[in-house]
Design an enzyme around this catalytic site. Structure first.
Site, PDB file in Angstrom:
ATOM      1  NE  ARG A 102      -2.646   0.350   3.601  1.00  0.00           N
ATOM      2  CZ  ARG A 102      -3.599  -0.142   4.427  1.00  0.00           C
ATOM      3  NH1 ARG A 102      -3.289  -1.030   5.348  1.00  0.00           N
ATOM      4  NH2 ARG A 102      -4.839   0.263   4.318  1.00  0.00           N
ATOM      5  N   GLY A 226     -20.374 -10.552  20.267  1.00  0.00           N
ATOM      6  CA  GLY A 226     -21.439  -9.579  20.015  1.00  0.00           C
ATOM      7  C   GLY A 226     -20.962  -8.147  20.069  1.00  0.00           C
ATOM      8  CB  ALA A 227     -21.968  -5.182  19.573  1.00  0.00           C
ATOM      9  CG  ASP A 253     -14.699  -3.025   7.428  1.00  0.00           C
ATOM     10  OD1 ASP A 253     -14.241  -2.425   8.414  1.00  0.00           O
ATOM     11  OD2 ASP A 253     -13.993  -3.669   6.624  1.00  0.00           O
TER      12      ASP A 253
HETATM   13  P1  ADP Z   1     -13.608  -6.313  13.553  1.00  0.00           P
HETATM   14  O1  ADP Z   1     -13.753  -6.879  12.178  1.00  0.00           O
HETATM   15  O2  ADP Z   1     -13.588  -4.812  13.563  1.00  0.00           O
HETATM   16  O3  ADP Z   1     -12.549  -6.942  14.397  1.00  0.00           O
HETATM   17  P2  ADP Z   1     -15.454  -7.832  15.198  1.00  0.00           P
HETATM   18  O4  ADP Z   1     -14.606  -9.033  15.017  1.00  0.00           O
HETATM   19  O5  ADP Z   1     -15.598  -7.285  16.568  1.00  0.00           O
HETATM   20  O6  ADP Z   1     -15.010  -6.635  14.244  1.00  0.00           O
HETATM   21  O7  ADP Z   1     -16.890  -8.185  14.619  1.00  0.00           O
HETATM   22  C1  ADP Z   1     -17.840  -7.197  14.313  1.00  0.00           C
HETATM   23  C2  ADP Z   1     -19.217  -7.729  14.569  1.00  0.00           C
HETATM   24  O8  ADP Z   1     -19.435  -8.876  13.735  1.00  0.00           O
HETATM   25  C3  ADP Z   1     -19.492  -8.205  15.983  1.00  0.00           C
HETATM   26  O9  ADP Z   1     -19.861  -7.139  16.823  1.00  0.00           O
HETATM   27  C4  ADP Z   1     -20.643  -9.181  15.739  1.00  0.00           C
HETATM   28  O10 ADP Z   1     -21.844  -8.446  15.575  1.00  0.00           O
HETATM   29  C5  ADP Z   1     -20.288  -9.802  14.381  1.00  0.00           C
HETATM   30  N1  ADP Z   1     -19.548 -11.071  14.514  1.00  0.00           N
HETATM   31  C6  ADP Z   1     -18.205 -11.265  14.453  1.00  0.00           C
HETATM   32  N2  ADP Z   1     -17.900 -12.584  14.594  1.00  0.00           N
HETATM   33  C7  ADP Z   1     -19.082 -13.225  14.750  1.00  0.00           C
HETATM   34  C8  ADP Z   1     -19.466 -14.610  14.941  1.00  0.00           C
HETATM   35  N3  ADP Z   1     -18.548 -15.592  15.001  1.00  0.00           N
HETATM   36  N4  ADP Z   1     -20.782 -14.896  15.053  1.00  0.00           N
HETATM   37  C9  ADP Z   1     -21.725 -13.938  14.991  1.00  0.00           C
HETATM   38  N5  ADP Z   1     -21.441 -12.625  14.820  1.00  0.00           N
HETATM   39  C10 ADP Z   1     -20.137 -12.266  14.695  1.00  0.00           C
END
Ligand code: ADP
Length: 309
Positions: A102, A226-227, A253
């Site tokens: 990049r 989750g969140a 994203d």
């Molecule tokens: P990032 O890509 O920024 O690291 P996360 O890994 O925290 O983000 O994931 C973002 C969102 O995707 C979570 O808050 C959840 O809603 C969803 N998510 C991620 N992994 C899973 C999973 N294995 N099962 C269900 N939902 C998921």
């Protein structure tokens, strides 16, 4: 036509190895803010994207992608000297790994004076990420200038703290991300990045920290856990939906785009969090950052199916 959401950052072409050890790659699209823009557009809102692209085939591929997704990319300059860059996803015995190509991208050459103020001021929400600011100091300044313009026009600033340690030193990343968090109304951190940036471990403490800096809404993503959505008055922990997750690339994203679209529709950060938690779960059920981003109808059908169970 006015725009609901404008995203600003660096798109990157994805070169995804088809099989371990094989030279063939599959061409795809990535870049956190571009993924977010597409996730939001698929929820039915009007989205614009701003960056700089090389005057090259990779740049053309993005113009075509955004056209297909109904995203307004009409203000993006094409640079004859600096290229549209890419990343490579290699697959090996220990899973997959990313290699970034990049440096010197057209996007990293963005400058504040190139921003088209009248176009940007239409945005009800402007979204950028820490990656948008990490790619160069002029990109960092451009994002802060865009914040200023949108806030002056009564728009909302949203920010994802996406942290890439290889792009900048930790001390600078912390200083810039904390300043962006002070200026943002909606902050969308992921727990791993937030832990690295704040030194805090507990999700509630992370949320306290960012609310304390000045963000009104913090939606902290917790991966497969989750969140956590919070305002100064209230917070809600959302369990992850049970899905057959095969690839979490771009789940954050997807969460951002769906959250901002639903927040614009309802004005309710908790409804937005629930919607985004479902959209992001669906995004993990397919491979790649863009293809599995669900439409509004797909999220609706998924939630209706869960309610019926
Ligand atoms: P990032 O890509 O920024 O690291 P996360 O890994 O925290 O983000 O994931 C973002 C969102 O995707 C979570 O808050 C959840 O809603 C969803 N998510 C991620 N992994 C899973 C999973 N294995 N099962 C269900 N939902 C998921």
């Amino acid at each position: 036509m006015s725009l609901d959401l404008v995203c600003i950052g660096e798109p990157l072409v994805e070169l995804n190895q088809t099989r371990p050890g094989e030279p063939e790659v599959l061409l795809g699209h990535g870049g956190d803010t571009s993924n977010c823009a597409i996730a939001a557009a698929r929820q039915g809102i009007r989205v614009g994207y701003w960056t700089r692209l090389g005057a090259d085939a990779f740049g053309d591929a993005f113009v075509e992608l955004w056209r297909r997704e109904g995203i307004d990319a009409s203000m993006i300059p094409r640079d004859p000297a600096a290229p549209t860059r890419a990343y490579f996803v290699g697959h090996g015995p220990r899973g997959h790994g990313f290699s970034y190509l990049r440096n010197g991208s057209a996007a990293s050459c963005m400058r504040p004076e190139e921003l088209l103020e009248a176009w940007l001021r239409q945005a009800r929400i402007l979204h950028a990420s820490a990656i948008s600011q990490a790619i160069s100091s002029t990109a960092c300044d451009t994002v802060f200038r865009a914040f200023e313009l949108v806030r002056a026009a009564s728009g909302i600033v949203a920010y994802d703290t996406d942290y890439r340690p290889r792009l900048w030193p930790a001390a600078r990343a912390r200083a810039i991300v904390n300043e962006a968090a002070r200026q943002a109304t909606i902050l969308l951190p992921g727990l791993d990045d937030a832990r690295a940036l704040t030194g805090l471990d507990d999700p509630d403490r992370v949320v306290d920290f960012y609310l304390g800096l000045g963000a009104s809404i913090v939606a902290l993503t917790l991966g497969a856990a989750g969140a956590l959505v919070a305002t100064a008055e209230r917070r809600e922990r959302l369990a992850a939906h049970r899905v057959r997750a095969v690839d979490a690339t771009g789940a954050g994203d997807a969460f951002d785009g769906a959250f901002l679209a639903e927040y614009l529709r309802t004005g309710d950060p908790f409804a937005a969090g629930r919607w985004a938690n479902a959209a992001a779960a669906l995004a993990t059920t397919g491979f790649g950052a863009v293809a599995p981003l669900p439409t509004r109808a797909a999220v609706e059908a998924f939630l209706a199916g869960e309610a019926g169970r």
